[in-house]
Design a protein around this motif. Structure first.
Motif, PDB file in Angstrom:
ATOM      1  N   LEU A   1       0.834  -1.204   0.000  1.00 34.89           N
ATOM      2  CA  LEU A   1       0.000   0.000   0.000  1.00 34.89           C
ATOM      3  C   LEU A   1       0.868   1.253   0.000  1.00 34.89           C
ATOM      4  CD1 LEU A   1      -2.639  -1.154   2.626  1.00 34.89           C
ATOM      5  CD2 LEU A   1      -2.979  -0.992   0.150  1.00 34.89           C
ATOM      6  N   HIS A   2       1.952   1.222   0.759  1.00 33.27           N
ATOM      7  CA  HIS A   2       2.881   2.357   0.803  1.00 33.27           C
ATOM      8  C   HIS A   2       3.470   2.612  -0.581  1.00 33.27           C
ATOM      9  CE1 HIS A   2       6.666   4.516   1.792  1.00 33.27           C
ATOM     10  NE2 HIS A   2       5.929   5.040   2.753  1.00 33.27           N
ATOM     11  N   CYS A   3       3.789   1.532  -1.282  1.00 35.25           N
ATOM     12  CA  CYS A   3       4.333   1.644  -2.642  1.00 35.25           C
ATOM     13  C   CYS A   3       3.292   2.196  -3.607  1.00 35.25           C
ATOM     14  CB  CYS A   3       4.829   0.278  -3.088  1.00 35.25           C
ATOM     15  SG  CYS A   3       5.322   0.153  -4.825  1.00 35.25           S
ATOM     16  N   LEU A   4       2.080   1.648  -3.566  1.00 34.54           N
ATOM     17  CA  LEU A   4       1.051   2.036  -4.533  1.00 34.54           C
ATOM     18  C   LEU A   4       0.550   3.450  -4.309  1.00 34.54           C
ATOM     19  CD1 LEU A   4      -1.083  -1.247  -4.714  1.00 34.54           C
ATOM     20  CD2 LEU A   4       0.791  -0.512  -6.212  1.00 34.54           C
ATOM     21  N   ARG A   5       0.611   3.927  -3.090  1.00 33.91           N
ATOM     22  CA  ARG A   5       0.121   5.281  -2.801  1.00 33.91           C
ATOM     23  C   ARG A   5       0.906   6.350  -3.548  1.00 33.91           C
ATOM     24  NH1 ARG A   5      -0.611   7.221   3.369  1.00 33.91           N
ATOM     25  NH2 ARG A   5       1.669   7.078   3.305  1.00 33.91           N
ATOM     26  N   GLU A   6       2.091   6.002  -4.002  1.00 29.84           N
ATOM     27  CA  GLU A   6       2.910   6.974  -4.736  1.00 29.84           C
ATOM     28  C   GLU A   6       2.377   7.231  -6.148  1.00 29.84           C
ATOM     29  OE1 GLU A   6       5.456   8.598  -3.221  1.00 29.84           O
ATOM     30  OE2 GLU A   6       4.639   7.511  -1.474  1.00 29.84           O
ATOM     31  N   TYR A   7       1.450   6.401  -6.624  1.00 37.16           N
ATOM     32  CA  TYR A   7       0.950   6.528  -7.994  1.00 37.16           C
ATOM     33  C   TYR A   7      -0.457   7.138  -7.990  1.00 37.16           C
ATOM     34  CZ  TYR A   7       4.779   3.303  -8.997  1.00 37.16           C
ATOM     35  OH  TYR A   7       6.008   2.714  -9.093  1.00 37.16           O
ATOM     36  N   ASP A   8      -0.621   8.230  -8.733  1.00 38.53           N
ATOM     37  CA  ASP A   8      -1.904   8.922  -8.774  1.00 38.53           C
ATOM     38  C   ASP A   8      -3.003   8.098  -9.433  1.00 38.53           C
ATOM     39  OD1 ASP A   8      -0.782  11.114  -7.539  1.00 38.53           O
ATOM     40  OD2 ASP A   8      -0.342  12.157  -9.426  1.00 38.53           O
ATOM     41  N   GLN A   9      -2.624   7.076 -10.207  1.00 37.00           N
ATOM     42  CA  GLN A   9      -3.630   6.256 -10.888  1.00 37.00           C
ATOM     43  C   GLN A   9      -4.610   5.625  -9.899  1.00 37.00           C
ATOM     44  OE1 GLN A   9      -2.393   3.449 -13.997  1.00 37.00           O
ATOM     45  NE2 GLN A   9      -3.490   1.815 -12.928  1.00 37.00           N
ATOM     46  N   PHE A  10      -4.132   5.307  -8.707  1.00 40.04           N
ATOM     47  CA  PHE A  10      -4.960   4.556  -7.766  1.00 40.04           C
ATOM     48  C   PHE A  10      -5.791   5.500  -6.911  1.00 40.04           C
ATOM     49  CE2 PHE A  10      -1.038   1.987  -8.427  1.00 40.04           C
ATOM     50  CZ  PHE A  10      -1.622   1.051  -9.272  1.00 40.04           C
ATOM     51  N   ASP A  11      -7.110   5.463  -7.123  1.00 39.40           N
ATOM     52  CA  ASP A  11      -8.029   6.334  -6.392  1.00 39.40           C
ATOM     53  C   ASP A  11      -8.314   5.823  -4.989  1.00 39.40           C
ATOM     54  OD1 ASP A  11      -8.343   7.996  -8.621  1.00 39.40           O
ATOM     55  OD2 ASP A  11      -9.998   6.786  -9.396  1.00 39.40           O
ATOM     56  N   ARG A  12      -8.424   4.475  -4.861  1.00 38.01           N
ATOM     57  CA  ARG A  12      -8.742   3.875  -3.574  1.00 38.01           C
ATOM     58  C   ARG A  12      -7.868   2.652  -3.354  1.00 38.01           C
ATOM     59  NH1 ARG A  12     -13.977   4.708  -1.725  1.00 38.01           N
ATOM     60  NH2 ARG A  12     -13.330   3.564   0.136  1.00 38.01           N
ATOM     61  N   LEU A  13      -7.285   2.573  -2.175  1.00 36.14           N
ATOM     62  CA  LEU A  13      -6.443   1.445  -1.793  1.00 36.14           C
ATOM     63  C   LEU A  13      -6.963   0.912  -0.468  1.00 36.14           C
ATOM     64  CD1 LEU A  13      -2.992   3.098  -2.583  1.00 36.14           C
ATOM     65  CD2 LEU A  13      -4.088   1.276  -3.916  1.00 36.14           C
ATOM     66  N   LEU A  14      -7.274  -0.377  -0.442  1.00 39.04           N
ATOM     67  CA  LEU A  14      -7.850  -1.003   0.741  1.00 39.04           C
ATOM     68  C   LEU A  14      -6.971  -2.159   1.184  1.00 39.04           C
ATOM     69  CD1 LEU A  14     -10.224  -1.446   2.735  1.00 39.04           C
ATOM     70  CD2 LEU A  14     -11.278  -2.891   0.976  1.00 39.04           C
TER      71      LEU A  14
END
Length: 202
Positions: free
Chosen positions: A36-49
């Motif tokens: 999640l920490h890695c993916l949060r750096e990408y604006d493409q992802f609106d929601r991460l659960l």
């Protein structure tokens, strides 16, 4: 800090998610929140659960992600629960990830995961990484020895692909495979990844 191999896993998963166009992603068995920490750096992802059964590791994930319960993050949420059930899924999911997770599940319970995730929630993309047992001797392990005491099993490449093929056929998915880590000509790579896409969605 992630090991070099684990960083390769994170990078490989992020690459597949980005290429898929997924915007809402669930990390099942999120642990301390590294993905999640890695993916949060990408604006493409609106929601991460992130979902995990362990309250203690979720607390560590909240600290890593600097989440404040009094001021919820609009993009990142954590929830305690079992991904063998579908009641955690209160939002649309484009993609789900099980990163080094299925080997911690008793084999007899994998059918529950299949029904919940692939049968009921049915995201367009599911990514599963797991150890490749064929590679274990190159990690210095003896026959029958597992990489972690919490692993209920570790599959060879043949076993993993057979399971994936059967699941895909039963649930209407297509599947392809990717090796992660330095390859060995006979044993493959340390980590194996299956990429499931709902047939007809890409």
């Amino acid at each position: 800090m992630a090991t070099a191999l684990h960083q390769m896993r994170l990078d490989a998963v992020a690459h597949r998610l980005l290429a898929s166009g997924a915007r809402q992603v669930a990390d099942l068995g999120c642990g301390q929140g590294e993905l999640l920490h890695c993916l949060r750096e990408y604006d493409q992802f609106d929601r991460l659960l992130g979902i995990d059964t362990d309250a203690e590791v979720l607390a560590l994930a909240r600290a890593r992600l600097m989440l404040d319960p009094l001021h919820p993050d609009r993009r990142v949420r954590l929830r305690q629960g079992s991904f063998e059930e579908s009641d955690w899924c209160s939002m649309a999911i484009d993609a789900a990830v099980l990163l080094e997770t299925i080997e911690h599940i008793d084999p007899g319970r994998l059918s529950r995961l299949e029904r919940s995730l692939f049968g009921q929630i049915a995201p367009a993309l599911v990514l599963i990484t797991t150890p490749n047992r064929d590679y274990n001797p190159l990690h210095g392990l003896t026959a029958g020895e597992r990489r972690h005491p919490g692993h209920r099993f570790e599959w060879s490449r043949t076993q993993f692909r057979a399971w994936c093929r059967g699941l895909a056929e039963r649930q209407g998915y297509c599947v392809d495979h990717q090796d992660i880590g330095p390859p060995d000509p006979q044993r493959g790579s340390s980590t194996q990844m299956a990429c499931f896409t709902r047939c007809g969605t890409g």
